[in-house]
Design a protein around this motif. Structure first.
Motif, PDB file in Angstrom:
ATOM      1  N   LYS A 266       0.835  -1.202   0.000  1.00  0.00           N
ATOM      2  CA  LYS A 266       0.000   0.000   0.000  1.00  0.00           C
ATOM      3  C   LYS A 266       0.868   1.250   0.000  1.00  0.00           C
ATOM      4  O   LYS A 266       1.803   1.367   0.791  1.00  0.00           O
ATOM      5  CB  LYS A 266      -0.916   0.003   1.225  1.00  0.00           C
ATOM      6  N   GLN A 267       0.550   2.167  -0.895  1.00  0.00           N
ATOM      7  CA  GLN A 267       1.272   3.427  -0.971  1.00  0.00           C
ATOM      8  C   GLN A 267       0.611   4.441  -0.047  1.00  0.00           C
ATOM      9  O   GLN A 267      -0.616   4.565  -0.014  1.00  0.00           O
ATOM     10  CB  GLN A 267       1.266   3.967  -2.409  1.00  0.00           C
ATOM     11  N   VAL A 268       1.433   5.177   0.709  1.00  0.00           N
ATOM     12  CA  VAL A 268       0.919   6.199   1.611  1.00  0.00           C
ATOM     13  C   VAL A 268       0.803   7.515   0.850  1.00  0.00           C
ATOM     14  O   VAL A 268       1.764   7.974   0.231  1.00  0.00           O
ATOM     15  CB  VAL A 268       1.857   6.379   2.830  1.00  0.00           C
ATOM     16  N   LYS A 269      -0.387   8.104   0.887  1.00  0.00           N
ATOM     17  CA  LYS A 269      -0.612   9.377   0.205  1.00  0.00           C
ATOM     18  C   LYS A 269      -0.144  10.525   1.085  1.00  0.00           C
ATOM     19  O   LYS A 269      -0.588  10.661   2.235  1.00  0.00           O
ATOM     20  CB  LYS A 269      -2.098   9.529  -0.118  1.00  0.00           C
ATOM     21  N   VAL A 270       0.771  11.323   0.566  1.00  0.00           N
ATOM     22  CA  VAL A 270       1.307  12.457   1.304  1.00  0.00           C
ATOM     23  C   VAL A 270       0.771  13.739   0.694  1.00  0.00           C
ATOM     24  O   VAL A 270       0.920  13.984  -0.509  1.00  0.00           O
ATOM     25  CB  VAL A 270       2.852  12.474   1.281  1.00  0.00           C
ATOM     26  N   ILE A 271       0.114  14.566   1.516  1.00  0.00           N
ATOM     27  CA  ILE A 271      -0.444  15.828   1.048  1.00  0.00           C
ATOM     28  C   ILE A 271       0.310  16.981   1.707  1.00  0.00           C
ATOM     29  O   ILE A 271       0.419  17.032   2.939  1.00  0.00           O
ATOM     30  CB  ILE A 271      -1.943  15.929   1.375  1.00  0.00           C
ATOM     31  N   GLU A 272       0.855  17.886   0.887  1.00  0.00           N
ATOM     32  CA  GLU A 272       1.588  19.040   1.386  1.00  0.00           C
ATOM     33  C   GLU A 272       0.943  20.327   0.881  1.00  0.00           C
ATOM     34  O   GLU A 272       0.318  20.343  -0.186  1.00  0.00           O
ATOM     35  CB  GLU A 272       3.056  18.983   0.928  1.00  0.00           C
ATOM     36  N   ILE A 273       1.084  21.375   1.662  1.00  0.00           N
ATOM     37  CA  ILE A 273       0.565  22.684   1.266  1.00  0.00           C
ATOM     38  C   ILE A 273       1.451  23.276   0.170  1.00  0.00           C
ATOM     39  O   ILE A 273       2.681  23.273   0.281  1.00  0.00           O
ATOM     40  CB  ILE A 273       0.520  23.641   2.471  1.00  0.00           C
ATOM     41  N   ASP A 274       0.823  23.765  -0.901  1.00  0.00           N
ATOM     42  CA  ASP A 274       1.541  24.397  -2.003  1.00  0.00           C
ATOM     43  C   ASP A 274       1.605  25.903  -1.744  1.00  0.00           C
ATOM     44  O   ASP A 274       0.708  26.665  -2.131  1.00  0.00           O
ATOM     45  CB  ASP A 274       0.829  24.100  -3.321  1.00  0.00           C
ATOM     46  N   ASP A 275       2.672  26.341  -1.056  1.00  0.00           N
ATOM     47  CA  ASP A 275       2.811  27.754  -0.712  1.00  0.00           C
ATOM     48  C   ASP A 275       2.868  28.635  -1.950  1.00  0.00           C
ATOM     49  O   ASP A 275       2.348  29.762  -1.960  1.00  0.00           O
ATOM     50  CB  ASP A 275       4.063  27.972   0.141  1.00  0.00           C
ATOM     51  N   ALA A 276       3.509  28.142  -3.019  1.00  0.00           N
ATOM     52  CA  ALA A 276       3.629  28.926  -4.246  1.00  0.00           C
ATOM     53  C   ALA A 276       2.258  29.239  -4.835  1.00  0.00           C
ATOM     54  O   ALA A 276       2.046  30.320  -5.401  1.00  0.00           O
ATOM     55  CB  ALA A 276       4.486  28.175  -5.256  1.00  0.00           C
ATOM     56  N   PHE A 277       1.322  28.297  -4.698  1.00  0.00           N
ATOM     57  CA  PHE A 277      -0.025  28.516  -5.214  1.00  0.00           C
ATOM     58  C   PHE A 277      -0.689  29.694  -4.529  1.00  0.00           C
ATOM     59  O   PHE A 277      -1.281  30.569  -5.172  1.00  0.00           O
ATOM     60  CB  PHE A 277      -0.853  27.241  -5.017  1.00  0.00           C
ATOM     61  N   PHE A 278      -0.590  29.742  -3.216  1.00  0.00           N
ATOM     62  CA  PHE A 278      -1.244  30.813  -2.468  1.00  0.00           C
ATOM     63  C   PHE A 278      -0.554  32.161  -2.671  1.00  0.00           C
ATOM     64  O   PHE A 278      -1.184  33.206  -2.619  1.00  0.00           O
ATOM     65  CB  PHE A 278      -1.296  30.447  -0.970  1.00  0.00           C
ATOM     66  N   ARG A 279       0.752  32.117  -2.923  1.00  0.00           N
ATOM     67  CA  ARG A 279       1.460  33.371  -3.175  1.00  0.00           C
ATOM     68  C   ARG A 279       1.075  33.967  -4.532  1.00  0.00           C
ATOM     69  O   ARG A 279       1.203  35.167  -4.755  1.00  0.00           O
ATOM     70  CB  ARG A 279       2.984  33.150  -3.125  1.00  0.00           C
ATOM     71  N   SER A 280       0.608  33.078  -5.446  1.00  0.00           N
ATOM     72  CA  SER A 280       0.269  33.570  -6.785  1.00  0.00           C
ATOM     73  C   SER A 280      -1.158  34.101  -6.895  1.00  0.00           C
ATOM     74  O   SER A 280      -1.549  34.609  -7.930  1.00  0.00           O
ATOM     75  CB  SER A 280       0.454  32.425  -7.799  1.00  0.00           C
ATOM     76  N   ILE A 281      -1.927  33.950  -5.839  1.00  0.00           N
ATOM     77  CA  ILE A 281      -3.329  34.418  -5.875  1.00  0.00           C
ATOM     78  C   ILE A 281      -3.381  35.945  -5.857  1.00  0.00           C
ATOM     79  O   ILE A 281      -2.714  36.589  -5.071  1.00  0.00           O
ATOM     80  CB  ILE A 281      -4.117  33.833  -4.683  1.00  0.00           C
TER      81      ILE A 281
END
Length: 281
Positions: A266-281
């Motif tokens: 089983k592969q563990v799903k890792v979710i990270e915050i995309d800081d670059a996405f929020f900076r581009s808003i």
């Protein structure tokens, strides 16, 4: 006395590990280390064959894994993806007086990283798949002979063999099947034996198998759910005759896991915050 009680504790194996690495030129595989340390300490085949609680790895090798893990946490040794261990500058200078410090530092590092679950996680650090391999080995030992032969046949195919067939002929020196192993432009005809041994496989089994395969093929392969004595491994690799490769129960379980046979990875799903996405808003 229980044979495992006569084995050195893991901390008593730290300096022998360092000394063995020095003797072997600064690097060694797990098997080379185990053989060199066992010879230096005068351990018998019976002592080396005693299985650990996980029933997959011999107790001696299990304690060696702990010793290597503590040495690694301290920075005295390092290991590659291929399982080759090598000395560091810290390891070159290591002395008996450092062993207690190694134990203190390793426990502190492990506990700081894993919290209250440090002890159990430390064991998984030493060998993360040991428990799974132990349970998998228990399953293999319940298979009927023809089922185990079919499993080995499929594993060989997954590992690069072609024209694999189980012969199962009686009075044929223990030969259970044959196949062709292809490596790039080269091919080698191989005879194999696959048996569900519970204990240790001695040199006589290897000698009998070599006698049966003599002059017929390029190489031989013995697969077992048990372990091989040091003498059996020496017999398999001695100069002159055709080489016989040995796969013990623990190695067999590693190969099954590697090829996703009989296991679900089983592969563990890792979710990270995309800081670059929020900076581009």
């Amino acid at each position: 006395m229980n044979p495992s009680e006569s084995l050195p504790k893991f901390d008593a194996l730290m300096m022998p590990t360092i000394e063995a690495l020095k003797t072997l030129g600064g690097s060694a595989s797990n098997e080379e280390l185990a053989d060199a340390i066992a010879e230096k300490l005068g351990l018998t085949d019976a002592q080396r064959a005693v299985l650990s609680k996980n029933k997959s790895t011999p107790e001696f090798e299990y304690r060696l894994a702990w010793a290597r893990t503590y040495l690694k946490h301290y920075g005295a040794v390092r290991n590659s993806q291929r399982g080759v261990w090598s000395l560091t500058e810290t390891g070159e200078r290591l002395s008996e007086a450092d062993v207690e410090e190694i134990k203190r530092n390793a426990r502190a590092n492990i506990n700081s990283r894993h919290g209250r679950d440090g002890a159990s996680r430390s064991e998984r650090d030493a060998d993360p798949e040991a428990d799974v391999r132990g349970r998998l080995l228990d399953v293999l030992k319940t298979l009927k002979p023809h089922e185990f032969e079919k499993l080995c046949q499929q594993l060989l195919r997954e590992s690069g063999f072609i024209n694999v067939r189980v012969t199962g002929r009686s009075n044929d020196g223990g030969i259970d099947g044959e196949g062709v192993y292809r490596v790039n432009l080269l091919s080698f005809r191989v005879l194999f034996q696959c048996k569900r041994w519970k204990g240790s496989v001695g040199p006589n089994v290897v000698r009998d198998f070599r006698g049966a395969m003599s002059g017929r093929v390029d190489k031989g392969l013995i697969i077992t759910t048990g372990t091989f004595t040091a003498e059996a491994r020496r017999e398999a690799s001695r100069d002159g005759p055709q080489t016989i490769e040995l796969i013990n129960g623990d190695d067999l379980c590693r190969l099954l896991i590697e090829n996703n046979l009989g296991v679900v990875v089983k592969q563990v799903k890792v979710i990270e915050i995309d800081d670059a996405f929020f900076r581009s808003i």
